[in-house]
Scaffold this active site. Sequence first.
Site, short mmCIF file in Angstrom:
data_model
loop_
_atom_site.label_atom_id
_atom_site.label_comp_id
_atom_site.label_asym_id
_atom_site.label_seq_id
_atom_site.Cartn_x
_atom_site.Cartn_y
_atom_site.Cartn_z
N ASP A 1 1.81 -5.21 2.71
CA ASP A 1 2.60 -5.31 1.46
C ASP A 1 2.18 -6.59 0.72
O ASP A 1 2.19 -7.68 1.30
CB ASP A 1 4.09 -5.39 1.80
CG ASP A 1 4.57 -4.13 2.52
OD1 ASP A 1 4.34 -3.03 2.00
OD2 ASP A 1 5.15 -4.26 3.62
N ARG B 1 -3.38 6.08 5.45
CA ARG B 1 -2.66 6.86 4.43
C ARG B 1 -2.55 6.10 3.11
O ARG B 1 -2.78 6.62 2.04
CB ARG B 1 -1.25 7.17 4.96
CG ARG B 1 -0.35 7.85 3.93
CD ARG B 1 0.94 8.23 4.58
NE ARG B 1 0.69 9.21 5.60
CZ ARG B 1 1.29 10.41 5.68
NH1 ARG B 1 2.21 10.74 4.81
NH2 ARG B 1 1.02 11.23 6.65
N TYR B 2 -2.20 4.81 3.22
CA TYR B 2 -2.03 4.01 2.00
C TYR B 2 -3.35 3.93 1.23
O TYR B 2 -3.38 4.06 0.01
CB TYR B 2 -1.53 2.60 2.34
CG TYR B 2 -1.25 1.79 1.12
CD1 TYR B 2 0.03 1.72 0.57
CD2 TYR B 2 -2.28 1.13 0.44
CE1 TYR B 2 0.28 1.02 -0.59
CE2 TYR B 2 -2.04 0.43 -0.72
CZ TYR B 2 -0.77 0.37 -1.23
OH TYR B 2 -0.53 -0.32 -2.39
N GLU B 3 -4.44 3.75 1.95
CA GLU B 3 -5.74 3.62 1.29
C GLU B 3 -6.10 4.91 0.54
O GLU B 3 -6.60 4.87 -0.59
CB GLU B 3 -6.83 3.29 2.31
CG GLU B 3 -8.17 3.08 1.63
CD GLU B 3 -9.36 3.28 2.54
OE1 GLU B 3 -9.19 3.28 3.77
OE2 GLU B 3 -10.45 3.46 2.00
N GLU C 1 5.16 -1.51 14.10
CA GLU C 1 5.68 -0.94 12.83
C GLU C 1 7.20 -0.85 12.93
O GLU C 1 7.72 -0.12 13.76
CB GLU C 1 5.05 0.44 12.59
CG GLU C 1 5.54 1.19 11.36
CD GLU C 1 5.43 0.38 10.08
OE1 GLU C 1 4.30 0.09 9.64
OE2 GLU C 1 6.47 0.02 9.51
N ASP D 1 9.15 -6.41 14.26
CA ASP D 1 8.28 -7.37 13.58
C ASP D 1 7.10 -7.74 14.49
O ASP D 1 7.31 -8.26 15.59
CB ASP D 1 9.15 -8.60 13.27
CG ASP D 1 8.42 -9.65 12.46
OD1 ASP D 1 7.17 -9.63 12.40
OD2 ASP D 1 9.12 -10.50 11.89
N LYS E 1 5.30 -11.12 -6.42
CA LYS E 1 6.01 -12.22 -7.09
C LYS E 1 5.80 -13.53 -6.32
O LYS E 1 5.93 -13.53 -5.09
CB LYS E 1 7.51 -11.93 -7.16
CG LYS E 1 7.83 -10.77 -8.08
CD LYS E 1 9.33 -10.54 -8.14
CE LYS E 1 9.60 -9.35 -9.04
NZ LYS E 1 10.83 -8.66 -8.73
N GLU F 1 -2.75 -3.39 16.01
CA GLU F 1 -2.60 -3.10 14.58
C GLU F 1 -1.21 -3.51 14.09
O GLU F 1 -0.19 -3.12 14.68
CB GLU F 1 -2.85 -1.61 14.28
CG GLU F 1 -2.77 -1.34 12.78
CD GLU F 1 -3.35 0.00 12.36
OE1 GLU F 1 -4.15 0.61 13.10
OE2 GLU F 1 -2.99 0.45 11.25
N ASP G 1 -5.93 -3.39 -1.53
CA ASP G 1 -6.36 -2.93 -2.85
C ASP G 1 -5.74 -3.82 -3.92
O ASP G 1 -5.72 -3.47 -5.09
CB ASP G 1 -5.93 -1.47 -3.07
CG ASP G 1 -4.41 -1.30 -3.05
OD1 ASP G 1 -3.69 -2.26 -2.65
OD2 ASP G 1 -3.92 -0.22 -3.44
C1 SAM Z 1 1.85 -0.92 2.51
S1 SAM Z 1 2.24 -0.37 4.09
C2 SAM Z 1 0.64 0.05 4.78
C3 SAM Z 1 0.75 0.98 5.94
C4 SAM Z 1 -0.56 1.35 6.65
N1 SAM Z 1 -1.20 0.18 7.23
C5 SAM Z 1 -1.50 2.06 5.73
O1 SAM Z 1 -2.53 1.44 5.33
O2 SAM Z 1 -1.24 3.24 5.39
C6 SAM Z 1 2.61 -1.88 4.99
C7 SAM Z 1 3.30 -1.61 6.32
O3 SAM Z 1 3.51 -2.85 7.00
C8 SAM Z 1 4.76 -2.74 7.69
N2 SAM Z 1 5.24 -4.12 7.97
C9 SAM Z 1 5.78 -4.98 7.08
N3 SAM Z 1 6.12 -6.12 7.69
C10 SAM Z 1 5.79 -5.97 9.01
C11 SAM Z 1 5.92 -6.81 10.15
N4 SAM Z 1 6.47 -8.04 10.06
N5 SAM Z 1 5.48 -6.34 11.34
C12 SAM Z 1 4.94 -5.11 11.44
N6 SAM Z 1 4.79 -4.27 10.39
C13 SAM Z 1 5.21 -4.70 9.19
C14 SAM Z 1 5.64 -1.96 6.74
O4 SAM Z 1 6.76 -1.38 7.40
C15 SAM Z 1 4.67 -0.93 6.19
O5 SAM Z 1 4.65 0.24 6.97
#
Ligand code: SAM
Length: 236
Positions: free
Chosen positions: A137, A212-214, A88, A115, A141, A63, A173
């Site tokens: 994310d 959680r985000y969903e 994460e 990363d 932009k 994941e 979403d």
């Molecule tokens: C909008 S959040 C969604 C979190 C989770 N998947 C949820 O649905 O609740 C996006 C997540 O991706 C992580 N993220 C961003 N770039 C990443 C990367 N290069 N590698 C791993 N995680 C990353 C961010 O830290 C953030 O926690």
Amino acid sequence: MRNLENIKGSRVYGRRQGPALSAARQGRLDKWLPEIEIILPEQKSATAPQCYFNMARKDFWFEIGFGKGEHLAAQAQSHPDIGMIGCEPFLNGVSGLVDLVDQSNLANVRIFTDDARLLMDSLPDSSIGRAFILFPDPWPKSRHHKRRIVGPGNIVVLARILKDGAELRIGTDHMEYCRWIMAHMMDNPDFIWASDSPEDWRSRPDDWPASRYEIKSMEQGRKSSYLRFIRRPRHP
Ligand SMILES: C[S@@+](CC[C@H](N)C(=O)[O-])C[C@H]1O[C@@H](n2cnc3c(N)ncnc32)[C@H](O)[C@@H]1O
């Protein structure tokens, strides 16, 4: 004590640290991370996912950006024979998953605190049985689109590490990002979209626990898409 200084890596655009952790959460992090954190080998050589687990596992699921880890922990609990690998870089998110590991004593979770692309690059071809990218994310932009985790370069890497017939699940979403994801995924000959009707992507499958985000997005009245792609067999 684990803090920002321990975490290296250069390609992450979001936050790495939020509010200070309570002493209890910091204590759980300090107890669990030495056991379950994935540290990449110094020499850049492909490392099989099994090497990160102390017991044989039937398969390995991956994941990217697990947030606070609700989805990953639920999958780990439902599939104790699978090795669940989560990436994460946000320390407070890592702490969220560690708390769930601690609560349910999950023995089949491993965490990479950087990363996801660094770990993906180190995995051998055809080593992952399922991958999840849930509510990445959207970077809306245009000048930030290159930051999107689902893009042509990373799709090629996912195609390399996924086994023949493996599923890649992507939830979003964000309508424009959804169209972008579809366009780039359909552009890659290694993936097949697993959908026969709009119902397939408009509702979350039963074996896809909410993240959680969903849940937050649903509470705000937004609709999500649940995209499932199959890694096309290399030698049909
Ligand atoms: C909008 S959040 C969604 C979190 C989770 N998947 C949820 O649905 O609740 C996006 C997540 O991706 C992580 N993220 C961003 N770039 C990443 C990367 N290069 N590698 C791993 N995680 C990353 C961010 O830290 C953030 O926690």
